[in-house]
Write an enzyme that holds these catalytic residues in place. Structure first.
Site, PDB file in Angstrom:
ATOM      1  N   HIS A 119      12.313   1.564   0.357  1.00 51.87           N
ATOM      2  CA  HIS A 119      11.942   0.192   0.716  1.00 51.87           C
ATOM      3  C   HIS A 119      12.996  -0.460   1.619  1.00 51.87           C
ATOM      4  O   HIS A 119      12.887  -1.647   1.929  1.00 51.87           O
ATOM      5  CB  HIS A 119      11.806  -0.669  -0.547  1.00 51.87           C
ATOM      6  CG  HIS A 119      10.525  -0.471  -1.314  1.00 51.87           C
ATOM      7  ND1 HIS A 119       9.312  -0.232  -0.723  1.00 51.87           N
ATOM      8  CD2 HIS A 119      10.272  -0.520  -2.659  1.00 51.87           C
ATOM      9  CE1 HIS A 119       8.375  -0.131  -1.656  1.00 51.87           C
ATOM     10  NE2 HIS A 119       8.939  -0.296  -2.839  1.00 51.87           N
ATOM     11  N   ARG A 139       1.511  -5.278   5.742  1.00 53.23           N
ATOM     12  CA  ARG A 139       0.238  -5.851   5.275  1.00 53.23           C
ATOM     13  C   ARG A 139       0.254  -7.350   5.494  1.00 53.23           C
ATOM     14  O   ARG A 139       1.333  -7.964   5.549  1.00 53.23           O
ATOM     15  CB  ARG A 139       0.116  -5.538   3.765  1.00 53.23           C
ATOM     16  CG  ARG A 139      -1.168  -5.921   3.113  1.00 53.23           C
ATOM     17  CD  ARG A 139      -1.118  -5.602   1.612  1.00 53.23           C
ATOM     18  NE  ARG A 139      -2.434  -5.723   1.011  1.00 53.23           N
ATOM     19  CZ  ARG A 139      -2.687  -5.603  -0.284  1.00 53.23           C
ATOM     20  NH1 ARG A 139      -1.702  -5.336  -1.124  1.00 53.23           N
ATOM     21  NH2 ARG A 139      -3.912  -5.735  -0.754  1.00 53.23           N
ATOM     22  N   SER A 146      -0.201  -9.769  -4.285  1.00 54.45           N
ATOM     23  CA  SER A 146      -0.027  -8.491  -4.968  1.00 54.45           C
ATOM     24  C   SER A 146       1.338  -8.442  -5.660  1.00 54.45           C
ATOM     25  O   SER A 146       1.453  -8.003  -6.819  1.00 54.45           O
ATOM     26  CB  SER A 146      -0.149  -7.356  -3.937  1.00 54.45           C
ATOM     27  OG  SER A 146      -0.049  -6.109  -4.570  1.00 54.45           O
ATOM     28  N   GLY A 201       0.818  -1.221   0.000  1.00 54.79           N
ATOM     29  CA  GLY A 201       0.000   0.000   0.000  1.00 54.79           C
ATOM     30  C   GLY A 201       0.845   1.260   0.000  1.00 54.79           C
ATOM     31  O   GLY A 201       0.381   2.329   0.410  1.00 54.79           O
ATOM     32  N   TRP A 236      -0.691   4.241  -1.808  1.00 54.94           N
ATOM     33  CA  TRP A 236      -1.800   4.790  -1.001  1.00 54.94           C
ATOM     34  C   TRP A 236      -1.258   5.685   0.111  1.00 54.94           C
ATOM     35  O   TRP A 236      -1.692   6.833   0.292  1.00 54.94           O
ATOM     36  CB  TRP A 236      -2.575   3.601  -0.433  1.00 54.94           C
ATOM     37  CG  TRP A 236      -3.798   3.905   0.351  1.00 54.94           C
ATOM     38  CD1 TRP A 236      -4.548   5.045   0.307  1.00 54.94           C
ATOM     39  CD2 TRP A 236      -4.433   3.032   1.299  1.00 54.94           C
ATOM     40  NE1 TRP A 236      -5.615   4.932   1.166  1.00 54.94           N
ATOM     41  CE2 TRP A 236      -5.571   3.711   1.781  1.00 54.94           C
ATOM     42  CE3 TRP A 236      -4.158   1.750   1.766  1.00 54.94           C
ATOM     43  CZ2 TRP A 236      -6.421   3.143   2.733  1.00 54.94           C
ATOM     44  CZ3 TRP A 236      -5.011   1.192   2.698  1.00 54.94           C
ATOM     45  CH2 TRP A 236      -6.118   1.873   3.174  1.00 54.94           C
TER      46      TRP A 236
HETATM   47  N1  LIG Z   1      -5.548   3.977  -2.617  1.00 57.36           N
HETATM   48  C1  LIG Z   1      -5.371   2.684  -2.354  1.00 57.36           C
HETATM   49  N2  LIG Z   1      -6.035   2.094  -1.350  1.00 57.36           N
HETATM   50  C2  LIG Z   1      -5.869   0.778  -1.078  1.00 57.36           C
HETATM   51  N3  LIG Z   1      -5.031  -0.030  -1.773  1.00 57.36           N
HETATM   52  C3  LIG Z   1      -4.334   0.524  -2.781  1.00 57.36           C
HETATM   53  C4  LIG Z   1      -4.460   1.889  -3.113  1.00 57.36           C
HETATM   54  N4  LIG Z   1      -3.637   2.146  -4.154  1.00 57.36           N
HETATM   55  C5  LIG Z   1      -3.039   0.999  -4.470  1.00 57.36           C
HETATM   56  N5  LIG Z   1      -3.447   0.016  -3.648  1.00 57.36           N
HETATM   57  C6  LIG Z   1      -3.050  -1.402  -3.656  1.00 57.36           C
HETATM   58  O1  LIG Z   1      -1.762  -1.531  -3.056  1.00 57.36           O
HETATM   59  C7  LIG Z   1      -1.028  -2.575  -3.723  1.00 57.36           C
HETATM   60  C8  LIG Z   1       0.196  -1.980  -4.383  1.00 57.36           C
HETATM   61  O2  LIG Z   1       1.136  -1.823  -3.352  1.00 57.36           O
HETATM   62  P1  LIG Z   1       2.239  -0.686  -3.343  1.00 57.36           P
HETATM   63  O3  LIG Z   1       1.600   0.619  -3.623  1.00 57.36           O
HETATM   64  O4  LIG Z   1       2.974  -0.846  -2.072  1.00 57.36           O
HETATM   65  O5  LIG Z   1       3.154  -1.089  -4.575  1.00 57.36           O
HETATM   66  S1  LIG Z   1       4.639  -0.538  -4.774  1.00 57.36           S
HETATM   67  O6  LIG Z   1       5.485  -1.185  -3.749  1.00 57.36           O
HETATM   68  O7  LIG Z   1       4.628   0.903  -4.673  1.00 57.36           O
HETATM   69  O8  LIG Z   1       4.996  -1.022  -6.136  1.00 57.36           O
HETATM   70  C9  LIG Z   1      -1.981  -3.169  -4.733  1.00 57.36           C
HETATM   71  O9  LIG Z   1      -2.677  -4.186  -4.029  1.00 57.36           O
HETATM   72  P2  LIG Z   1      -3.427  -5.395  -4.743  1.00 57.36           P
HETATM   73  O10 LIG Z   1      -4.635  -4.827  -5.382  1.00 57.36           O
HETATM   74  O11 LIG Z   1      -3.771  -6.360  -3.649  1.00 57.36           O
HETATM   75  O12 LIG Z   1      -2.464  -5.988  -5.739  1.00 57.36           O
HETATM   76  C10 LIG Z   1      -2.862  -1.966  -5.049  1.00 57.36           C
HETATM   77  O13 LIG Z   1      -4.076  -2.294  -5.644  1.00 57.36           O
END
Ligand SMILES: Nc1ncnc2c1ncn2[C@@H]1O[C@H](COP(=O)(O)OS(=O)(=O)O)[C@@H](OP(=O)(O)O)[C@H]1O
Length: 320
Positions: A136, A158, A166, A74, A77
């Site tokens: 990270h 998470r 994911s 996340g 987010w």
């Molecule tokens: N606004 C918001 N709210 C809730 N969840 C969200 C949001 N934005 C991105 N996601 C979900 O977060 C997962 C991506 O993780 P990261 O953002 O940590 O990815 S990264 O490390 O930056 O590449 C990925 O999770 P999964 O859907 O389970 O694959 C995204 O869908």
């Protein structure tokens, strides 16, 4: 041409490396697929240069805010949330908010994946105080200047099952794996995943936060999802910029929560068709749900992860 004598490399401290020796040092690390092992963690080889430069050169300011995460928990987010909370006084008109036209990874840059990976010593003087960066890196590998400063760290983790699912989809999508789902799962269970072992990453911040609760705030994706406004308030208080009662009355916490929600961000044109550092923004938004792992993991896989994490987190107070 090699600039590093292999026998010498074993004794050489990374801090002593000159930029032209990084390549040889990185090539000397154990690798599997796209990952290299460095000081107990597995890093995407293409970001190793950034990891080394960050550790060597980054000078933390006491006022800095660092957002730290393992991948796929996340990050995108939380970047949106922290940016919106910290800059709320400058962006009262949500119709013109920078999040509407910029992916959160542009507004809150990665130190390891981008700034220090692009340049040995990037110019950070243009970032206004308080500087908001993300990375990270696990806590144990943070530069000494971070550990010795009073800067604040917000950490997000998470449920490992959703994190793994994911991660798998993301790696497949961006072509950073040649392994099958089952092979990737086996490696994850052995600790071999981007910035993993996942449990060591989480524990590195969790253990530190127990002693330094004024400096390190650990948040869980699932609790943020369940009660976003409660945790937005908590984050703002931790960062020293609590919401005033006037802001609360005007509905600002709900507004920020909605602005940063999966539904809202994922439907923006910039996140549907834009790219950030050669990566399609849409690959950062998949389901954004809790418990999607049930659609991918077999009961045996689920049990295996349960057993691993039960053992790794035993007695730590960490729950999923
Ligand atoms: N606004 C918001 N709210 C809730 N969840 C969200 C949001 N934005 C991105 N996601 C979900 O977060 C997962 C991506 O993780 P990261 O953002 O940590 O990815 S990264 O490390 O930056 O590449 C990925 O999770 P999964 O859907 O389970 O694959 C995204 O869908």
């Amino acid at each position: 041409m090699s600039t590093l004598d292999p026998s010498f490399s074993q004794h050489l401290q990374e801090d002593e490396l000159t930029p032209d020796q990084y390549g040889d040092f990185i090539s000397s690390l154990p690798t599997t697929g796209f990952l290299s092992q460095y000081r107990g963690f597995w890093f995407p080889t293409k970001f190793m240069q950034g990891v080394l430069s960050l550790r060597k050169h980054f000078q933390a300011h006491d006022t800095d805010i660092l957002m730290m995460t393992p991948p796929k928990v996340g990050t995108t987010w939380l970047k949106a949330i922290l940016f919106a909370i910290l800059n709320r006084k400058h962006h009262l008109d949500l119709q013109k908010h920078p999040l509407l036209t910029n992916n959160p990874h542009i507004l809150v840059p990665y130190l390891d994946l981008h700034l220090y990976n692009k340049k040995e010593v990037p110019d950070l003087t243009t970032y206004p105080s308080p500087r908001l960066f993300s990375a990270h890196l696990p806590y144990t590998l943070l530069p000494t200047s971070v550990k010795n400063s009073k800067c604040k760290i917000v950490y997000l983790y998470r449920n490992p099952k959703d994190t793994f699912v994911s991660l798998w989809h993301f790696l497949e999508k961006i072509g950073m794996t040649t392994d099958s789902f089952e092979e990737t799962f086996d490696k994850f269970c052995q600790g071999v995943s981007n910035f993993g072992p996942y449990w060591d990453h989480v524990l590195s911040y969790w253990n530190e936060s127990l002693e330094k609760s004024q400096r390190i705030l650990c948040l869980r994706y699932e609790e943020l999802k369940e009660q976003p406004t409660t945790h937005l308030k908590r984050i703002a208080e931790f960062l020293g910029c609590p919401f005033s009662s006037e802001e609360e009355t005007k509905g600002m916490i709900n507004d920020i929560s909605r602005l940063c929600s999966f539904d809202y961000l994922s439907k923006l044109e910039v996140n549907k068709s834009g790219t950030t550092h050669n990566m399609k923004n849409e690959s950062l938004f998949r389901r954004g749900e809790v418990g999607d792992w049930v659609n991918y993991l077999t009961p045996q896989m689920s049990e295996k992860l349960d057993n691993i994490f039960k053992e790794k987190f035993h007695g730590t107070g960490l729950k999923f």
